[in-house]
Design a protein around this motif. Structure first.
Motif, PDB file in Angstrom:
ATOM      1  N   PHE A  61      28.343  38.754  -2.197  1.00 52.98           N
ATOM      2  CA  PHE A  61      28.260  37.707  -3.215  1.00 52.98           C
ATOM      3  C   PHE A  61      28.017  38.241  -4.626  1.00 52.98           C
ATOM      4  CE2 PHE A  61      26.806  35.702   0.796  1.00 52.98           C
ATOM      5  CZ  PHE A  61      27.843  34.795   0.946  1.00 52.98           C
ATOM      6  N   THR A 108      25.485  39.704  -5.942  1.00 55.42           N
ATOM      7  CA  THR A 108      24.153  39.446  -6.482  1.00 55.42           C
ATOM      8  C   THR A 108      23.473  40.754  -6.901  1.00 55.42           C
ATOM      9  OG1 THR A 108      23.100  39.628  -4.309  1.00 55.42           O
ATOM     10  CG2 THR A 108      23.863  37.447  -4.987  1.00 55.42           C
ATOM     11  N   MET A 120      24.536  30.546  -1.289  1.00 52.43           N
ATOM     12  CA  MET A 120      25.462  31.180  -2.234  1.00 52.43           C
ATOM     13  C   MET A 120      26.649  30.258  -2.545  1.00 52.43           C
ATOM     14  SD  MET A 120      24.205  34.019  -3.204  1.00 52.43           S
ATOM     15  CE  MET A 120      22.763  34.977  -2.710  1.00 52.43           C
ATOM     16  N   LYS A 157      29.217  30.911  -5.657  1.00 51.67           N
ATOM     17  CA  LYS A 157      29.669  32.249  -5.260  1.00 51.67           C
ATOM     18  C   LYS A 157      30.902  32.214  -4.358  1.00 51.67           C
ATOM     19  CE  LYS A 157      26.371  34.776  -7.175  1.00 51.67           C
ATOM     20  NZ  LYS A 157      26.667  35.857  -8.150  1.00 51.67           N
ATOM     21  N   ASP A 175      32.938  36.428  -5.589  1.00 51.91           N
ATOM     22  CA  ASP A 175      32.055  37.334  -6.329  1.00 51.91           C
ATOM     23  C   ASP A 175      31.869  38.661  -5.607  1.00 51.91           C
ATOM     24  OD1 ASP A 175      31.271  36.397  -8.847  1.00 51.91           O
ATOM     25  OD2 ASP A 175      29.991  34.868  -7.963  1.00 51.91           O
ATOM     26  N   LYS A 202      36.415  36.810  -9.606  1.00 51.61           N
ATOM     27  CA  LYS A 202      36.273  35.419 -10.050  1.00 51.61           C
ATOM     28  C   LYS A 202      36.942  35.213 -11.406  1.00 51.61           C
ATOM     29  CE  LYS A 202      32.441  33.065  -9.368  1.00 51.61           C
ATOM     30  NZ  LYS A 202      31.010  32.678  -9.478  1.00 51.61           N
TER      31      LYS A 202
END
Length: 296
Positions: A88, A90, A213, A218, A226, A265
């Motif tokens: 994702f 992060t 998410m 996401k 992502d 993205k």
């Protein structure tokens, strides 16, 4: 310590002769017992949904998701947290896993660590836990002192508190505002909670992180937009995601992927809105990172 009432500690009457069974018979009953896990989780979907809503709220405030546990439970939390980074995109701090005894305990049992309530408080203080964060305590038994201590400290600082256990009326549920209790029954190997209980915990953690998410943008359709393309396989996956999200050909996906700075993205929004990198980036900011909104 009284373990008699814990389902996770009871003997499975179907496997009292486990050491005399054939390999095929053991595999068959093991598979039959594992099949009970999803049904047990299904009974707790309301509770799981409530925790996910709180995780999304925490992320919206700039907070973090912190898993705490000991042994198998702690390792599963760390595994789920680690997978959020490549899947994702992060930052490592956003979803974290803490295990009793520290990272050494990932591979070697640390004597007495799970029995210390103060150790969890120290671990959470070390990462500067705040009232924006959510702490999810994980314990198959539902009574691990390390988890209890962590949830107590979370309450002190005003963080949201949730728990996952595999026994009903679990001790840690009393310290969590949002408890999840999934009872999967006695293990085929008495007390070996890395089996059905561990499977249940893993499936629940999959739900918590994945659905949270999705809730913060996401995911577009069912694509991990992502994803971090950190190796050759993921670079090719990134291009395929762009193709599937926009129905473009490989050449355009590759070209836009490069122009976007290898941001999947961003590349998708560039193609869907026929815009340059800067314009697409602005659209994403305005939509809080949701591709569907940015593309409209």
């Amino acid at each position: 310590m009284n373990l008699e009432n814990l389902t996770t500690e009871r003997r499975n009457q179907k496997t009292t002769g486990l050491d005399e069974m054939s390999i095929r018979d053991i595999l068959t009953i093991m598979n039959e017992e594992d099949a009970k896990v999803p049904a047990a989780i299904n009974e707790s979907l309301d509770q799981i949904e409530a925790v996910i809503e709180k995780i999304v709220e925490s992320f919206a405030k700039g907070g973090r998701l912190i898993y705490i546990g000991a042994g198998t439970s702690g390792r599963l939390g760390i595994l789920d947290a680690a997978e959020c980074v490549p899947t994702f995109g992060t930052e490592p701090e956003m979803v974290q896993g803490l295990i009793a005894g520290g990272m050494k305990a990932m591979t070697v049992a640390v004597e007495g660590a799970e029995d210390s309530e103060s150790l969890a408080k120290e671990d959470l203080a070390a990462i500067n836990l705040t009232d924006k964060d959510i702490v999810v305590g994980i314990a198959a038994s539902g009574r691990t002192p390390y988890v209890v201590g962590g949830l107590e400290y979370a309450k002190e600082v005003g963080a949201t508190r949730a728990s996952i256990s595999c026994n009903k009326q679990a001790v840690i549920s009393q310290y969590a505002a949002y408890p999840i209790e999934v009872e999967v029954g006695p293990e085929i190997l008495t007390g070996s909670t890395r089996l059905k209980s561990g499977t249940a915990q893993k499936l629940i953690l999959n739900m918590l992180s994945t659905v949270s998410m999705i809730g913060i943008g996401k995911v577009y359709k069912n694509l991990m937009v992502d994803v971090r393309p950190t190796n050759e396989k993921l670079v090719e996956r990134a291009k395929r995601i762009i193709m599937e999200a926009t129905e473009c050909d490989y050449a355009l996906a590759e070209k836009t992927f490069t122009e976007s700075g290898e941001d999947v993205k961003l590349a998708i929004v560039m193609i869907l809105t026929n815009s340059d990198k800067e314009t697409a980036a602005s659209k994403l900011v305005a939509s809080n990172g949701f591709v569907r909104e940015a593309a409209n």
